[in-house]
Design a protein around this motif. Structure first.
Motif, PDB file in Angstrom:
ATOM      1  N   ASN A   1      16.037  -4.548 -12.343  1.00  0.00           N
ATOM      2  CA  ASN A   1      15.107  -5.288 -11.165  1.00  0.00           C
ATOM      3  C   ASN A   1      13.883  -4.969 -11.579  1.00  0.00           C
ATOM      4  O   ASN A   1      12.888  -5.530 -10.960  1.00  0.00           O
ATOM      5  CB  ASN A   1      15.732  -4.818  -9.966  1.00  0.00           C
TER       6      ASN A   1
ATOM      7  N   VAL B   1      12.666  -7.877 -13.158  1.00  0.00           N
ATOM      8  CA  VAL B   1      12.601  -9.160 -12.091  1.00  0.00           C
ATOM      9  C   VAL B   1      11.360  -9.145 -11.142  1.00  0.00           C
ATOM     10  O   VAL B   1      10.747  -9.967 -11.017  1.00  0.00           O
ATOM     11  CB  VAL B   1      14.068  -9.313 -11.360  1.00  0.00           C
ATOM     12  N   ALA B   2      10.954  -7.626 -10.648  1.00  0.00           N
ATOM     13  CA  ALA B   2      10.066  -7.660 -10.023  1.00  0.00           C
ATOM     14  C   ALA B   2       8.812  -7.854 -10.605  1.00  0.00           C
ATOM     15  O   ALA B   2       7.785  -8.360  -9.647  1.00  0.00           O
ATOM     16  CB  ALA B   2      10.166  -6.242  -9.493  1.00  0.00           C
TER      17      ALA B   2
ATOM     18  N   ARG C   1      12.815 -10.166   0.940  1.00  0.00           N
ATOM     19  CA  ARG C   1      13.787  -9.515   0.479  1.00  0.00           C
ATOM     20  C   ARG C   1      14.547  -8.550   1.567  1.00  0.00           C
ATOM     21  O   ARG C   1      16.054  -8.887   1.597  1.00  0.00           O
ATOM     22  CB  ARG C   1      13.330  -8.410  -0.732  1.00  0.00           C
TER      23      ARG C   1
ATOM     24  N   HIS D   1      17.020 -10.719  -6.611  1.00  0.00           N
ATOM     25  CA  HIS D   1      16.380  -9.536  -6.446  1.00  0.00           C
ATOM     26  C   HIS D   1      16.720  -8.730  -5.335  1.00  0.00           C
ATOM     27  O   HIS D   1      16.909  -7.642  -4.994  1.00  0.00           O
ATOM     28  CB  HIS D   1      14.733  -9.685  -6.390  1.00  0.00           C
TER      29      HIS D   1
END
Length: 290
Positions: A18, A21-22, A38, A217
């Motif tokens: 992540n 991804v972030a 999120r 995410h």
């Protein structure tokens, strides 16, 4: 016990993935909006699960305060600092900075909880500092790195360490699903004033790829990773569980190289070795498990 170890490793692999991804999301959407959506997705997933498994529960005032502080430290501070830092630095370096977490937790345990740090614990802190120094040196010869970005990621590490210490203090006060839901609900409320004015940017989620990335995410970082970690922690000794944090920077670095095309240097490798040694020193159990 192997099942618990698999849960701990899976949690850290998801957390490390992540980081990449972030970084991708932070380049396309406002940071408060990413975090707000999120948390809402996580609440939508956790609410029916908590009602099904735990029933209706209302925690006491002390537990609610602890959940609020966990949300402020582990969701708001950690994620805002991490996403802001990843806008300025590479996912590779950001993932390596996250490897300082066990050493920061050790320092926090000594300063806040009054726990004694053994000599090897101080050695772990020194190795973590050396690893950070190597990353700073690597930044000088690598495009895309940033001292400010790495510093923000380190601030996020401090937030995550505070979250871990708060969770340790209140462990068992609530069932896992209910505790996770409460923390995500507090996180959504704390973030609401920041992300609501930017809600118009959500129109960019008409892009199926971006929407899928956000949903991945949310579910992996705010639901699966948390449930796997604390599920494993309930059966594995805390000292042994800490060793599995090694999967976080390793996964983040591998994902940055494979999916973002970032190029590691020999100095990056030195930093990783120092940080890995720091993690092992900080978290390896002193006795064999019975």
């Amino acid at each position: 016990m192997l099942g618990a170890y698999a849960q701990l490793a899976g949690s850290m692999v998801l957390t490390g993935a992540n980081v990449v991804v972030a970084k991708s999301l932070a380049g396309a959407l406002p940071i408060p909006l990413i975090l707000g959506l999120r948390c809402l997705v996580a609440c939508a997933v956790l609410l029916p699960l908590a009602l099904w498994r735990d029933g209706r529960r209302w925690p006491g005032r002390g537990v609610l305060l602890n959940l609020f502080l966990q949300a402020a430290a582990g969701t708001v501070l950690y994620n805002v600092a991490l996403l802001a830092g990843l806008r300025l630095t590479t996912a590779l370096e950001g993932g390596l900075v996250l490897a300082t977490l066990p050493a920061v937790i050790a320092l926090g345990s000594a300063l806040w909880l009054g726990e004694r740090i053994a000599p090897r614990g101080w050695a772990a802190v020194a190795l973590a500092a050396g690893g950070m120094g190597a990353i700073v040196l690597a930044r000088g010869g690598a495009a895309g790195g940033s001292a400010l970005g790495n510093g923000l990621v380190l601030l996020g590490v401090c937030g995550e360490a505070a979250y871990v210490l708060l969770a340790k203090r209140a462990s068992g006060a609530l069932p896992l699903l209910s505790a996770s839901l409460g923390m995500q609900a507090f996180s959504a409320l704390l973030l609401l004033p920041a992300w609501l004015p930017q809600a118009g940017a959500a129109a960019r989620l008409a892009d199926p790829w971006l929407l899928g990335l956000l949903l991945f995410h949310a579910v992996t970082a705010s639901v699966l990773s948390l449930l796997l970690w604390y599920g494993g922690l309930r059966r594995a000794p805390a000292g042994t569980a800490g060793v599995f944090t090694a999967f976080l920077p390793a996964t983040a670095a591998a994902a940055a190289i494979l999916f973002l095309g970032e190029t590691p240097t020999a100095t990056h490798a030195l930093g990783f070795v120092l940080l890995l040694a720091s993690m092992l020193l900080a978290t390896w159990p002193t006795r064999r498990d019975p």
